[in-house]
Scaffold this motif. Structure first.
Motif, PDB file in Angstrom:
ATOM      1  N   GLN A 203      68.715  98.886 160.083  1.00 42.86           N
ATOM      2  CA  GLN A 203      69.423 100.056 160.562  1.00 42.86           C
ATOM      3  C   GLN A 203      71.095  99.759 160.262  1.00 42.86           C
ATOM      4  O   GLN A 203      71.840 100.787 159.746  1.00 42.86           O
ATOM      5  CB  GLN A 203      69.437 100.592 162.002  1.00 42.86           C
ATOM      6  CG  GLN A 203      67.948 101.268 162.264  1.00 42.86           C
ATOM      7  CD  GLN A 203      67.825 102.422 161.403  1.00 42.86           C
ATOM      8  OE1 GLN A 203      67.280 102.720 160.483  1.00 42.86           O
ATOM      9  NE2 GLN A 203      68.750 103.536 162.225  1.00 42.86           N
ATOM     10  N   LEU A 206      71.643  99.815 156.547  1.00 46.05           N
ATOM     11  CA  LEU A 206      71.694 101.430 156.255  1.00 46.05           C
ATOM     12  C   LEU A 206      72.773 101.882 156.321  1.00 46.05           C
ATOM     13  O   LEU A 206      73.357 102.606 155.659  1.00 46.05           O
ATOM     14  CB  LEU A 206      70.469 102.141 156.835  1.00 46.05           C
ATOM     15  CG  LEU A 206      68.943 101.835 156.224  1.00 46.05           C
ATOM     16  CD1 LEU A 206      68.070 102.580 156.919  1.00 46.05           C
ATOM     17  CD2 LEU A 206      69.121 102.284 154.718  1.00 46.05           C
ATOM     18  N   TYR A 210      75.336 103.920 153.648  1.00 43.55           N
ATOM     19  CA  TYR A 210      75.665 105.178 153.856  1.00 43.55           C
ATOM     20  C   TYR A 210      77.160 105.128 153.749  1.00 43.55           C
ATOM     21  O   TYR A 210      77.776 106.137 152.899  1.00 43.55           O
ATOM     22  CB  TYR A 210      75.152 105.839 154.893  1.00 43.55           C
ATOM     23  CG  TYR A 210      73.744 105.925 154.937  1.00 43.55           C
ATOM     24  CD1 TYR A 210      72.852 105.800 153.621  1.00 43.55           C
ATOM     25  CD2 TYR A 210      72.851 106.004 156.243  1.00 43.55           C
ATOM     26  CE1 TYR A 210      71.457 105.955 153.947  1.00 43.55           C
ATOM     27  CE2 TYR A 210      71.566 105.827 156.437  1.00 43.55           C
ATOM     28  CZ  TYR A 210      70.837 106.123 155.174  1.00 43.55           C
ATOM     29  OH  TYR A 210      69.500 106.126 155.452  1.00 43.55           O
ATOM     30  N   SER A 246      73.943 110.582 151.682  1.00 39.41           N
ATOM     31  CA  SER A 246      74.448 109.603 152.749  1.00 39.41           C
ATOM     32  C   SER A 246      74.930 110.089 154.077  1.00 39.41           C
ATOM     33  O   SER A 246      74.692 109.512 154.972  1.00 39.41           O
ATOM     34  CB  SER A 246      75.154 108.539 151.999  1.00 39.41           C
ATOM     35  OG  SER A 246      74.526 107.838 150.972  1.00 39.41           O
TER      36      SER A 246
END
Length: 497
Positions: A203, A206, A210, A246
């Motif tokens: 996470q 990610l 983004y 994103s």
């Protein structure tokens, strides 16, 4: 038959003549419109496309600098049909953003920024809302230790995690991008979320991806095209769509963090920025300040953007420069060994006893110049800067790069030379025009945090490792184009000392 043909030719010539007359009329009007605005000097714009031919797509930032060198510290450039004013030179920026600070605090409207952030957050907002959000952010960062010993300890803890991760590379070739970004990002995570992430957390990666996609868009060619043709570009594929996606994917991640904080926070004992913001939402009676959960998410994105990308990119440039200039790296390590040694962790108080190392850090910031432009401004009324008229509402683009390459201030501006920040006695030399964080009321709110991180991370890395090139590879010092310039991906070796 011939008469019909002659008649058709005559009609065609009439149409052609009319079109030529119309074009000439439009050109005359264009010339009149350009010269009647009494704008600062600049290259003459073509109808519709403006100075696109002067800027190009391959090196827009270099083009801006060449235009400023030719036409002066205050000059005009047309982006399509819209004029904007390039502004550079330390005295010029000081006159505008310090002496006339209240006139130049607002941001212009850009379709791409509106799409990504709806005019909210800390960086691209304006007016009363921006003042209240910035006031709150500065007070909260100070409350949680920015510039104080408590945050220094948190950074030193992250220095240990980063060094352990580099140690695990065992001196083999690796790309430092992710490890450095992880370390710097975790400092912001501690301030905003109240906790850090493990470097292998999915996470966590990610979220970084983004945010990186979002930050790259506004200054890219895709962002420029969207600003010119928002309706058309919204229908076409491209990296702008990746950035929009994103932002949509990032919001649930942030919303989940906000919900967790709502469930277990103690109002009398706030743990982080989100806790403080939620408290402000409840007690603030000023609806125009827009303390809302939606604005909280945009503020968090801005904090990560301002607090992660710029510092991590500077540290990556630092590693690249140490590999490229091994004699500088050796002198830094020698000074650190004499003053601190290789076991004690550095402290901010060590700065005065490490003049050469401190000069190197400043030269890294100057030479890398990761923020070529500070975010654009608009004047809220007609004014003058450098003797040139700045009309109300016209976009102003402040350029920092020419200031950091000023031949009057730096003897070898296009060379990496730590002596730029040392006096004749080898003492650190502070320079007034060294403004990598900009100046005035909209200067980077995380400047103190960035300075602490750069100093502590850099010295920790120099204490424990010697950074070397990969055998058979030539390290490039070319940068990428984004909100902040990063070195192109590279591999190095971190050999334990």
């Amino acid at each position: 038959m011939s008469s019909v043909f002659s008649q058709l030719i005559g009609q065609w010539l009439d149409v052609q003549g009319f079109l030529i007359f119309l074009c000439v009329l439009l050109l005359v009007k264009h010339f009149r419109d350009v010269y009647s605005k009494n704008m600062p000097p600049g290259p003459f714009p073509l109808p519709f496309v403006g100075n696109l031919t002067n800027i190009g797509f391959s090196d827009p930032l270099g083009s801006f600098q060449r235009i400023a060198e030719k036409y002066g510290d205050v000059c005009t450039l047309y982006l399509g049909t819209k004029p904007c004013i390039l502004m550079t030179g330390y005295e010029t920026l000081k006159e505008a953003f310090v002496e006339q600070a209240d006139i130049f605090t607002d941001r212009p409207y850009f379709p791409i920024v509106d799409k990504l952030g709806n005019g909210k957050g800390l960086i691209m907002s304006s007016g009363h809302m921006w003042r209240q959000q910035r006031r709150f952010a500065l007070a909260t960062l100070k409350y949680f230790g920015v510039g104080k010993k408590t945050l220094e300890n948190a950074i030193l803890q992250e220095c240990r995690f980063l060094c352990d991760s580099l140690q695990a590379e065992r001196g083999l070739p690796f790309d430092p991008q992710h490890l450095v970004t992880n370390a710097v990002s975790n400092i912001i995570c501690g301030l905003v979320f109240g906790h850090r992430f493990e470097y292998d957390d999915h996470q966590f990666h990610l979220m970084q991806t983004y945010i990186n996609n979002i930050l790259q868009l506004p200054i890219s060619n895709w962002g420029r095209l969207y600003n010119e043709f928002p309706t058309l570009m919204s229908l076409l594929p491209g990296k702008h769509q990746t950035a929009f996606a994103s932002m949509s994917k990032l919001q649930p991640f942030l919303k989940e963090e906000i919900i967790k904080h709502q469930q277990d926070r103690e109002p009398s004992s706030p743990r982080d920025y989100i806790d403080c913001y939620l408290e402000e939402i409840e007690k603030c009676k000023d609806s125009d300040a827009e303390f809302t959960e939606e604005n909280l998410m945009f503020c968090v994105v801005d904090l990560f953007g301002a607090g992660t990308e710029t510092t991590s990119n500077t540290l990556r440039w630092a590693l690249a420069f140490m590999v490229k200039y091994p004699d500088v790296q050796e002198k830094v390590q020698s000074e650190i060994d004499q003053v601190i040694g290789q076991t004690r962790q550095p402290l901010m108080d060590d700065r005065t006893n490490l003049p050469y190392t401190y000069a190197v850090i400043h030269e890294i910031q100057r030479f890398a110049n990761i923020v070529t432009f500070t975010p654009p401004r608009v004047a809220n009324k007609d004014t003058t800067v450098g003797g040139q008229l700045i009309p109300k509402g016209v976009i102003v683009l402040p350029m920092l790069k020419p200031i950091l390459l000023d031949k009057k201030e730096y003897s070898t501006p296009y060379d990496f030379n730590p002596a730029h920040f040392l006096d004749q006695n080898g003492k650190f030399l502070k320079k007034e025009n060294f403004i990598p964080f900009s100046i005035g009321k909209r200067m980077c709110p995380g400047e103190q945090l960035a300075r602490m991180e750069l100093f502590l991370f850099f010295i920790s890395l120099m204490q424990h490792f010697t950074f070397l090139p990969v055998e058979g590879q030539k390290l490039s010092l070319k940068g990428t184009t984004s909100v902040s310039s990063a070195p192109q991906p590279f591999q190095i070796r971190a050999v334990p000392r």
